[in-house]
Scaffold this active site. Structure first.
Site, PDB file in Angstrom:
ATOM      1  CG  MET A  94      34.287  53.734 -23.195  1.00 18.30           C
ATOM      2  SD  MET A  94      34.962  52.182 -22.558  1.00 18.30           S
ATOM      3  CE  MET A  94      33.803  50.851 -22.904  1.00 18.30           C
ATOM      4  CB  ALA A  95      35.997  57.674 -28.505  1.00 22.07           C
ATOM      5  CD  GLN A 149      28.495  60.794 -25.002  1.00 13.83           C
ATOM      6  OE1 GLN A 149      29.531  60.473 -25.525  1.00 13.83           O
ATOM      7  NE2 GLN A 149      28.271  60.667 -23.656  1.00 13.83           N
ATOM      8  CB  CYS A 194      34.778  64.064 -23.796  1.00  7.62           C
ATOM      9  SG  CYS A 194      36.280  63.399 -24.602  1.00  7.62           S
ATOM     10  CG  HIS A 199      33.964  59.301 -14.715  1.00 10.85           C
ATOM     11  ND1 HIS A 199      34.423  58.562 -15.421  1.00 10.85           N
ATOM     12  CD2 HIS A 199      34.926  59.082 -13.650  1.00 10.85           C
ATOM     13  CE1 HIS A 199      35.570  58.047 -15.277  1.00 10.85           C
ATOM     14  NE2 HIS A 199      35.887  58.479 -14.006  1.00 10.85           N
ATOM     15  CG  ASP A 204      37.896  53.716  -9.583  1.00 11.77           C
ATOM     16  OD1 ASP A 204      38.438  53.771 -10.520  1.00 11.77           O
ATOM     17  OD2 ASP A 204      38.142  54.371  -8.435  1.00 11.77           O
ATOM     18  NE  ARG A 249      39.035  53.609 -17.178  1.00 12.63           N
ATOM     19  CZ  ARG A 249      39.839  53.884 -16.161  1.00 12.63           C
ATOM     20  NH1 ARG A 249      41.107  53.981 -16.307  1.00 12.63           N
ATOM     21  NH2 ARG A 249      39.208  54.136 -14.872  1.00 12.63           N
TER      22      ARG A 249
END
Length: 318
Positions: free
Chosen positions: A19-20, A72, A102, A171, A204, A227
């Site tokens: 995650m950036a 990555q 992305c 994803h 999720d 997240r």
């Protein structure tokens, strides 16, 4: 419950997503301590490495205690991607991942990230050339598709396997969805049935129960948490324990949250300096304190903090 990706054996199949602006070195170390089976760096640009960009060099810093760790790479030029992959392979990381998921407009506008899903032939060329250029395992992360009219995750997974990828992560949302709506776990199941390399599901997954549900619903080999890990490195301990024992560990206490925030802040400042470390820590504190009594007031005050000493004093007041 382990997971093998190429020659790399993970202690468990629960992975911190790249995650950036989030999965930097301090946060990866905390998640690894809490039991993440693999931690993934923030994505880095093949072009930026070629141009010897100083910020990119900082993004690629690693520590022995966070391994196994995945680096990555993103880009869209097969020869450059392969050249850079070979150039950086001697660095102390374990798995090389290619970002094909992305959704950010700047990345997509350059034909990189999830834009690659519109060009399966280019994907095949990139994966083939990169996998032949290195000995370390190569993985690919992508989405359900670019939009609902172009759902091609199964096709991309088959191409990835045939071109030399050791595993794929998917994803369950399209690029057009970004992170809205519901992740489609059915597409993850379809990908799992279509290939023989490990498939890692993402989308999720915000609790130990959801991890178990995703594994059961799709048969996937591993789970990637993004997240839901922000402000919550404990999720990796809770998930791995739940998968092992079937018992749900307690959530962290207020004191544990405070201690983690203080430690994270010190690590951030040590790694990035006072100014950048404190500025970046503000968002982490808003994630750590979401839902806690008085959190809105704390977030308001934390934005005016300029030094580690001020931040420590404020957090001790909690």
């Amino acid at each position: 419950m382990t997971l093998k990706i190429g020659s790399v054996e993970l202690p468990n199949p629960v992975i911190l997503a790249p995650m950036a602006g989030v999965s930097d070195l301090p946060f990866r170390l905390l998640c690894r301590e809490q039991g993440a089976g693999l931690v993934c760096m923030e994505m880095v640009s093949a072009k930026a490495i070629a141009y010897h960009n100083k910020n990119t060099e900082k993004l690629m810093e690693t520590r022995e205690q966070e391994r196994p760790v995945s680096l990555q790479l993103f880009g869209s030029e097969p020869d450059l991607m392969a050249e850079i992959a070979a150039q950086i392979e001697e660095r102390p990381f374990d798995i090389l991942d290619i970002n094909m998921g992305c959704p950010v407009p700047k990345i997509v506008g350059n034909g990189e990230g999830s834009a690659l899903m519109k060009n399966p032939r280019l994907i095949e060329e990139i994966i083939t050339k990169v996998s032949r250029a290195i000995k370390k395992p190569l993985t690919v992360k992508f989405r359900k598709g670019f939009d609902d009219d172009h759902v091609n995750a199964v096709e991309i997974a088959k191409i990835a396997e045939a071109s030399g990828a050791a595993a794929v992560a998917i994803h369950g949302r399209t690029r057009e969805q970004y992170y809205s709506g519901k992740a489609d776990w059915e597409i993850i199941r379809q990908v799992k049935e279509a290939v023989s390399i490990p498939v890692i599901g993402n989308g999720d997954v915000d609790s130990p129960e959801k991890v178990r549900a995703l594994l059961d619903a799709t048969g996937c080999d591993g789970v990637m948490i993004g997240r839901a890990a922000r402000g919550n490195p404990w999720i990796f301990h809770r998930v791995s324990e739940y998968l092992k024992t079937g018992k749900l560990p307690d959530k962290p206490s207020r004191e544990e949250i405070k201690a983690m925030m203080l430690r994270h802040a010190r690590m951030q400042v040590e790694h990035k300096g006072d100014y950048t470390g404190i500025r970046e820590m503000r968002k982490h504190i808003s994630w750590y304190t979401t839902g806690l009594p008085g959190s809105a007031k704390l977030r308001g005050r934390i934005n005016s903090v300029e030094s580690l000493e001020e931040m420590e004093a404020l957090l001790r007041e909690m």
